[in-house]
Design a protein around this motif. Structure first.
Motif, PDB file in Angstrom:
ATOM      1  N   LYS A  32      44.907  75.600  80.038  1.00  0.00           N
ATOM      2  CA  LYS A  32      45.294  75.933  81.359  1.00  0.00           C
ATOM      3  C   LYS A  32      44.131  76.223  82.175  1.00  0.00           C
ATOM      4  CE  LYS A  32      49.723  74.600  80.866  1.00  0.00           C
ATOM      5  NZ  LYS A  32      50.157  73.512  81.778  1.00  0.00           N
ATOM      6  N   HIS A  33      43.314  77.356  81.895  1.00  0.00           N
ATOM      7  CA  HIS A  33      42.393  77.650  82.569  1.00  0.00           C
ATOM      8  C   HIS A  33      41.086  77.865  81.900  1.00  0.00           C
ATOM      9  CE1 HIS A  33      45.095  78.963  85.783  1.00  0.00           C
ATOM     10  NE2 HIS A  33      45.964  79.469  84.754  1.00  0.00           N
ATOM     11  N   PRO A  34      40.413  76.585  81.618  1.00  0.00           N
ATOM     12  CA  PRO A  34      39.336  76.544  80.869  1.00  0.00           C
ATOM     13  C   PRO A  34      38.027  77.474  81.607  1.00  0.00           C
ATOM     14  CG  PRO A  34      39.557  74.613  82.486  1.00  0.00           C
ATOM     15  CD  PRO A  34      40.609  75.117  82.610  1.00  0.00           C
ATOM     16  N   LYS A  35      37.272  77.747  80.803  1.00  0.00           N
ATOM     17  CA  LYS A  35      35.998  78.503  81.149  1.00  0.00           C
ATOM     18  C   LYS A  35      34.884  77.646  81.115  1.00  0.00           C
ATOM     19  CE  LYS A  35      37.487  82.794  79.069  1.00  0.00           C
ATOM     20  NZ  LYS A  35      37.308  83.820  77.877  1.00  0.00           N
ATOM     21  N   GLY A  36      34.530  77.428  82.281  1.00  0.00           N
ATOM     22  CA  GLY A  36      33.372  76.458  82.801  1.00  0.00           C
ATOM     23  C   GLY A  36      32.340  77.205  83.313  1.00  0.00           C
ATOM     24  N   LEU A  37      31.001  76.656  83.250  1.00  0.00           N
ATOM     25  CA  LEU A  37      29.933  77.243  83.619  1.00  0.00           C
ATOM     26  C   LEU A  37      29.731  77.898  85.457  1.00  0.00           C
ATOM     27  CD1 LEU A  37      27.122  74.933  82.211  1.00  0.00           C
ATOM     28  CD2 LEU A  37      27.773  77.198  81.255  1.00  0.00           C
ATOM     29  N   ARG A  38      29.498  79.075  85.444  1.00  0.00           N
ATOM     30  CA  ARG A  38      29.622  79.554  86.979  1.00  0.00           C
ATOM     31  C   ARG A  38      28.288  79.900  87.324  1.00  0.00           C
ATOM     32  NH1 ARG A  38      34.932  81.345  87.932  1.00  0.00           N
ATOM     33  NH2 ARG A  38      36.177  81.042  86.265  1.00  0.00           N
ATOM     34  N   ILE A  39      28.074  79.309  88.510  1.00  0.00           N
ATOM     35  CA  ILE A  39      27.043  80.076  89.314  1.00  0.00           C
ATOM     36  C   ILE A  39      27.044  80.590  90.530  1.00  0.00           C
ATOM     37  CG2 ILE A  39      25.692  77.825  88.284  1.00  0.00           C
ATOM     38  CD1 ILE A  39      25.710  76.542  91.248  1.00  0.00           C
ATOM     39  N   SER A  40      26.251  81.233  91.084  1.00  0.00           N
ATOM     40  CA  SER A  40      26.322  82.195  92.081  1.00  0.00           C
ATOM     41  C   SER A  40      26.187  81.463  93.664  1.00  0.00           C
ATOM     42  CB  SER A  40      25.381  83.515  92.063  1.00  0.00           C
ATOM     43  OG  SER A  40      24.103  83.190  92.227  1.00  0.00           O
ATOM     44  N   ILE A  41      26.617  82.064  94.625  1.00  0.00           N
ATOM     45  CA  ILE A  41      26.428  81.452  96.106  1.00  0.00           C
ATOM     46  C   ILE A  41      24.726  81.355  96.073  1.00  0.00           C
ATOM     47  CG2 ILE A  41      26.406  83.569  97.366  1.00  0.00           C
ATOM     48  CD1 ILE A  41      27.580  80.034  98.275  1.00  0.00           C
ATOM     49  N   GLU A  42      24.154  82.342  95.603  1.00  0.00           N
ATOM     50  CA  GLU A  42      22.647  82.419  95.659  1.00  0.00           C
ATOM     51  C   GLU A  42      21.980  81.269  95.236  1.00  0.00           C
ATOM     52  OE1 GLU A  42      24.223  85.157  94.931  1.00  0.00           O
ATOM     53  OE2 GLU A  42      23.834  86.307  96.728  1.00  0.00           O
ATOM     54  N   ASP A  43      22.715  80.792  93.905  1.00  0.00           N
ATOM     55  CA  ASP A  43      22.195  79.516  93.066  1.00  0.00           C
ATOM     56  C   ASP A  43      22.457  78.263  93.878  1.00  0.00           C
ATOM     57  OD1 ASP A  43      21.296  81.205  91.149  1.00  0.00           O
ATOM     58  OD2 ASP A  43      23.208  81.090  90.028  1.00  0.00           O
TER      59      ASP A  43
END
Length: 103
Positions: A32-43
Motif C-alpha cells: 500500500k505504501h511502497p518505499k521509493g527513492l526520495r529527493i530533497s527540494i534542494e535537489d
C-alpha cells in the motif's frame, strides 16, 4: 431457541467472509505504501537550475488539492493505479530521457 439462531447467525457472519474471498489479482498484492527513492527540494531546485527535463506527476486525488499541486504537473488519480486498481484507465507515455518527480 433464540440464542441458538443468534449463535448460528453470528457464526456465519464471522466465518462466511473467509470462504467468499476471491484470489487477489497481481496488482492487489503490491504494498500500500511502497518505499521509493526520495529527493530533497534542494535537489529539485538543482535539477531545475541545470535545465534538466522534468515531469511532475501528482499521484493524489482526481481534482487535485489546489496549492498542493505543482502548476503544469500531470495528475494521475491514486485510485486508478495499483494497489487500488489495475491501471488500465491511465493512458500516459513518458519519455525515457526525463526525470519523473512524483508527489
Amino acid at each position: 431457541m433464540k440464542v441458538k439462531y443468534l449463535f448460528i447467525v453470528l457464526f456465519l457472519f464471522f466465518i462466511f467472509p473467509y470462504f467468499s474471498t476471491a484470489e487477489e489479482k497481481w496488482w492487489q498484492k503490491w504494498p500500500k505504501h511502497p518505499k521509493g527513492l526520495r529527493i530533497s527540494i534542494e535537489d529539485v531546485k538543482y535539477l531545475i537550475n541545470k535545465k534538466e527535463k522534468i515531469s511532475f506527476v501528482y499521484a493524489g486525488y482526481a481534482g487535485g488539492e489546489g496549492s498542493e499541486v505543482v502548476c503544469g504537473s500531470l495528475i494521475i488519480p491514486y485510485d486508478k493505479v495499483p494497489p487500488n486498481a489495475d491501471g488500465h484507465q491511465v493512458k500516459v507515455k513518458f519519455s525515457p530521457d526525463r526525470w519523473l518527480l512524483c508527489f
